[in-house]
Scaffold this motif. Structure first.
Motif, PDB file in Angstrom:
ATOM      1  N   ARG A  73       0.808  -1.218   0.000  1.00 40.98           N
ATOM      2  CA  ARG A  73       0.000   0.000   0.000  1.00 40.98           C
ATOM      3  C   ARG A  73       0.846   1.275   0.000  1.00 40.98           C
ATOM      4  N   ARG A  74       2.134   1.093   0.046  1.00 43.73           N
ATOM      5  CA  ARG A  74       3.079   2.211  -0.116  1.00 43.73           C
ATOM      6  C   ARG A  74       4.231   1.736  -0.989  1.00 43.73           C
ATOM      7  N   THR A 115       3.769   0.950   7.152  1.00 41.08           N
ATOM      8  CA  THR A 115       2.643   1.215   6.240  1.00 41.08           C
ATOM      9  C   THR A 115       1.426   1.680   7.016  1.00 41.08           C
ATOM     10  N   ASP A 116       1.118   0.973   8.104  1.00 39.66           N
ATOM     11  CA  ASP A 116      -0.048   1.335   8.916  1.00 39.66           C
ATOM     12  C   ASP A 116       0.123   2.704   9.571  1.00 39.66           C
ATOM     13  N   THR A 119      -0.953   4.996   6.565  1.00 35.11           N
ATOM     14  CA  THR A 119      -2.274   4.759   5.967  1.00 35.11           C
ATOM     15  C   THR A 119      -3.313   4.339   6.995  1.00 35.11           C
ATOM     16  N   SER A 122      -6.125   0.284   7.394  1.00 34.86           N
ATOM     17  CA  SER A 122      -7.211   0.294   6.409  1.00 34.86           C
ATOM     18  C   SER A 122      -6.672  -0.284   5.117  1.00 34.86           C
ATOM     19  N   LYS A 123      -7.445  -0.146   4.068  1.00 37.29           N
ATOM     20  CA  LYS A 123      -7.016  -0.629   2.763  1.00 37.29           C
ATOM     21  C   LYS A 123      -6.649   0.530   1.840  1.00 37.29           C
ATOM     22  N   MET A 124      -6.364   1.698   2.466  1.00 36.45           N
ATOM     23  CA  MET A 124      -6.001   2.862   1.675  1.00 36.45           C
ATOM     24  C   MET A 124      -4.511   2.806   1.310  1.00 36.45           C
ATOM     25  N   ILE A 125      -4.113   3.651   0.367  1.00 37.91           N
ATOM     26  CA  ILE A 125      -2.725   3.677  -0.109  1.00 37.91           C
ATOM     27  C   ILE A 125      -2.118   5.050   0.173  1.00 37.91           C
ATOM     28  N   SER A 126      -0.791   5.120   0.067  1.00 38.99           N
ATOM     29  CA  SER A 126      -0.082   6.384   0.248  1.00 38.99           C
ATOM     30  C   SER A 126       1.096   6.412  -0.710  1.00 38.99           C
ATOM     31  N   GLN A 158     -12.595   0.582   0.556  1.00 36.05           N
ATOM     32  CA  GLN A 158     -11.750   1.421  -0.278  1.00 36.05           C
ATOM     33  C   GLN A 158     -12.581   2.471  -0.989  1.00 36.05           C
ATOM     34  N   ILE A 162      -9.670   4.599  -5.802  1.00 34.84           N
ATOM     35  CA  ILE A 162      -8.403   3.913  -5.536  1.00 34.84           C
ATOM     36  C   ILE A 162      -7.819   3.284  -6.792  1.00 34.84           C
TER      37      ILE A 162
END
Length: 629
Positions: A73-74, A115-116, A119, A122-126, A158, A162
């Motif tokens: 996610r990153r 990562t957490d 972000t 969650s299931k989001m990205i950065s 999401q 996304i």
């Protein structure tokens, strides 16, 4: 002679140093461009295409998070550095530069935690990258960037955007002309539907920067193979396709060693009836060597531009460090010298403002040319010299016995009362120039780049300057009030000596009676002068008004001279004289407190100094290498 390892190792060292100094992902634009000039390999693929397994096979370690959906996610900037055989394998994170990880299961956990941290769980990205360096004798020198897997549908939890957000993030890496694209596609899907190939074709239509990798060859349906793809007949690239066989989920669950997994991969291709003839250029080990060799050739081509960019960065850093100032000496004598030099730098800028080299000094002239004349015009002389007030003041001055010829006491009281009005504009001119000088002090401190390092010294100089300006203001007020009082204390006699003569002329318009007595006797007698009529008092008011106007013109010229002499000239010559005396009496500890820099500037100088050291070292390394032709 330069080897492949020395070339790529040099670039990796520069990249790692850039990472540690914040020159990637939010650093200064001038410096982050060096990162962009350095070649790296961007790993692109759809979700569950086997990206993570390919990376782990290249590294030879199980260290990446796993799971369903979006796991990466990153962006993960992975820098591999080959070490001597005797050295232990370990990993370092850019955000934890002082900690070495020898347990790669902890590396996996730290990737997940970091990562957490950005972000959330969650299931989001950065787009903010994680920087990881792995040192091992079993790796080749490479910089790989693991990017989130391309997806077509947003899942629960999401945002709908996304899909586009991931594509934009991946595209920002692969669009760079120095980026090598490692397009991962699963062999058990039609190559025409490959997300990685589709994106690579858009940003690299000629295929010069793209390496195609087929995963999951061992999971294809029986009776089918990917020979057409691997031999470039289905989709041709400038570089050969490479097939890999990753560990199965059962192998992962059993913690099968990477060395064993690589051996099984070699055996698969060597014994495969479909791919045996391609076995020499298949597998993760071959892929790593292929990428490293290509990276070396790209670096060779980029060396001149990299050297040019490094030289440019060195010049910019030298200029910036000169701008920020070099570190302060600890010796009391050197500190005193530094403080005095900084005071002179401020004083020089302040004088430039006054003398016209910088804007602001013209506002002093504006006080004299606009504010003072306007204030003088607004004085209430009409009210003070009105007929009613003139009568009142003259009558009060006469007391019980009216004046006989000219009401001298009345004149004096009217004039003194009028001249007192000049005190206001005189003091206002002093105050207006004082505030202009205070503003110029503030601007000069702000414009003195050398002083920005030392907020304590800034405050001390500002305080000392303002105290000096207050003293100059007090002296200026005393002087301009003295000018007004001087006009009141001694009236210009010559002006008033004309007044009785004018009165006589009014009473004897025919001239001297002795010159023509016959005509004079025949003439009508002169009209009597009513010394208590309105005309008489109007004439008194007019005379006083004329005198006050004369004084006003005098003060209009003398007040600016007094203000400039007492305030502006003193500020130019003696603004910090008292401060210099106080500084000379301070001890080393007190001097050090004045040179207590802003922590942010200290950190900025330290970072720039590290960058400068890095770039000079990189330049020296490049210059010292005799490149293989």
């Amino acid at each position: 002679m330069a080897t492949m390892e020395s070339l790529i190792g040099l670039v990796n060292r520069i990249q790692r140093a850039c990472t540690s100094l914040g020159d990637y992902g939010g650093g200064d634009e001038a410096f982050s461009s060096l990162w962009d000039a350095l070649p790296s390999v961007a790993v692109v693929g759809g979700q569950s295409s086997g990206k993570s397994s390919v990376l782990e096979s290249i590294v030879g370690r199980d260290f990446l998070p796993r799971g369903s959906g979006i796991v990466t996610r990153r962006p993960l900037v992975l820098q591999l550095q080959q070490t001597e055989d005797a050295k232990q394998e370990y990993a370092e994170f850019g955000h934890l530069p002082q900690r070495r990880f020898t347990d790669f299961s902890l590396v996996r956990r730290e990737i997940q935690d970091e990562t957490d941290r950005v972000t959330g769980k969650s299931k989001m990205i950065s787009p903010v990258p994680i920087h990881l360096s792995i040192y091992s004798p079993k790796v080749v020198n490479l910089t790989l960037i693991d990017l989130p897997g391309l997806t077509k549908v947003a899942v629960e939890g999401q945002q709908e955007s996304i899909v586009q957000d991931i594509e934009n993030m991946v595209r920002s890496y692969v669009e760079k002309p120095n980026s090598i694209i490692l397009a991962i596609s699963p062999a058990n899907q039609d190559i025409a539907t490959s997300d990685a190939i589709k994106l690579a074709r858009e940003v690299d239509p000629s295929g010069e920067r793209t390496f195609g990798v087929l995963t999951k060859l061992d999971l294809m349906d029986k009776g089918t193979n990917a020979v057409d793809v691997l031999e470039g007949r289905s989709y041709r690239l400038q570089h050969p396709w490479v097939g890999v066989v990753n560990r199965s989920q059962a192998d992962i669950n059993k913690n099968v060693d990477m060395i064993l997994a690589r051996r099984k991969e070699r055996e698969y291709f060597a014994t495969s009836p479909d791919y045996g003839h391609l076995s020499s250029r298949m597998g993760s080990e071959y892929l790593a060597k292929l990428l490293s060799k290509h990276l070396e050739s790209v670096i060779r081509a980029r060396i001149p531009s990299i050297t040019s960019l490094i030289n440019k960065s060195i010049d910019e850093l030298d200029a910036e460090l000169d701008h920020l100032g070099r570190p302060v000496a600890v010796d009391a004598g050197a500190q005193l010298y530094t403080i005095l030099e900084l005071c002179r730098a401020f004083d020089r800028i302040f004088k430039e403002h006054l003398d016209g080299g910088r804007p602001g000094g013209d506002r002093v002239y504006g006080v004299f040319d606009n504010q003072l004349p306007a204030a003088l015009r607004k004085l209430p002389f009409d009210r003070h010299l009105s007929l009613q007030n003139v009568k009142k003041i003259v009558s009060e001055a006469d007391g019980y016995q009216p004046h006989l010829i000219a009401p001298e006491q009345g004149y004096r009281r009217l004039i003194e009362g009028s001249l007192n009005y000049f005190r206001g504009p005189a003091e206002a001119s002093v105050d207006a120039v004082h505030f202009v000088l205070k503003e110029l002090v503030r601007k000069s401190i702000g414009e003195c780049q050398e002083l920005k390092r030392f907020p304590s010294l800034q405050s001390a100089i500002a305080g000392a300057s303002n105290e000096a300006l207050e003293r100059f203001r007090e002296e200026g007020k005393k002087t301009v009030i003295r000018l007004v009082d001087m006009e009141s204390s001694y009236l210009t006699v010559e002006f008033f000596r004309r007044l009785p003569q004018e009165i006589e002329k009014v009473g004897n318009p025919g001239g001297n009676p002795k010159e023509n007595p016959r005509e004079n006797s025949a003439a009508a007698p002169p009209p009597p002068i009513d010394r208590y009529g309105d005309g008489h008092f109007r004439r008194i008011g007019s005379n006083v008004s004329s005198y006050v106007h004369m004084v006003s013109e005098t003060l209009r010229n003398s007040i600016p001279k007094a203000v400039v002499y007492c305030q502006v000239k003193e500020a130019k010559q003696n603004l910090l004289n008292h401060f210099y005396i106080l500084i000379g009496k301070k001890e080393g500890k007190q001097l050090a407190e004045l040179l207590d820099e802003d922590p942010a500037l200290m950190e900025k100088r330290l970072q720039y100094a590290k960058r400068l050291e890095l770039y000079k070292k990189a330049r020296d390394e490049i210059d010292s290498v005799s490149w293989v032709r």
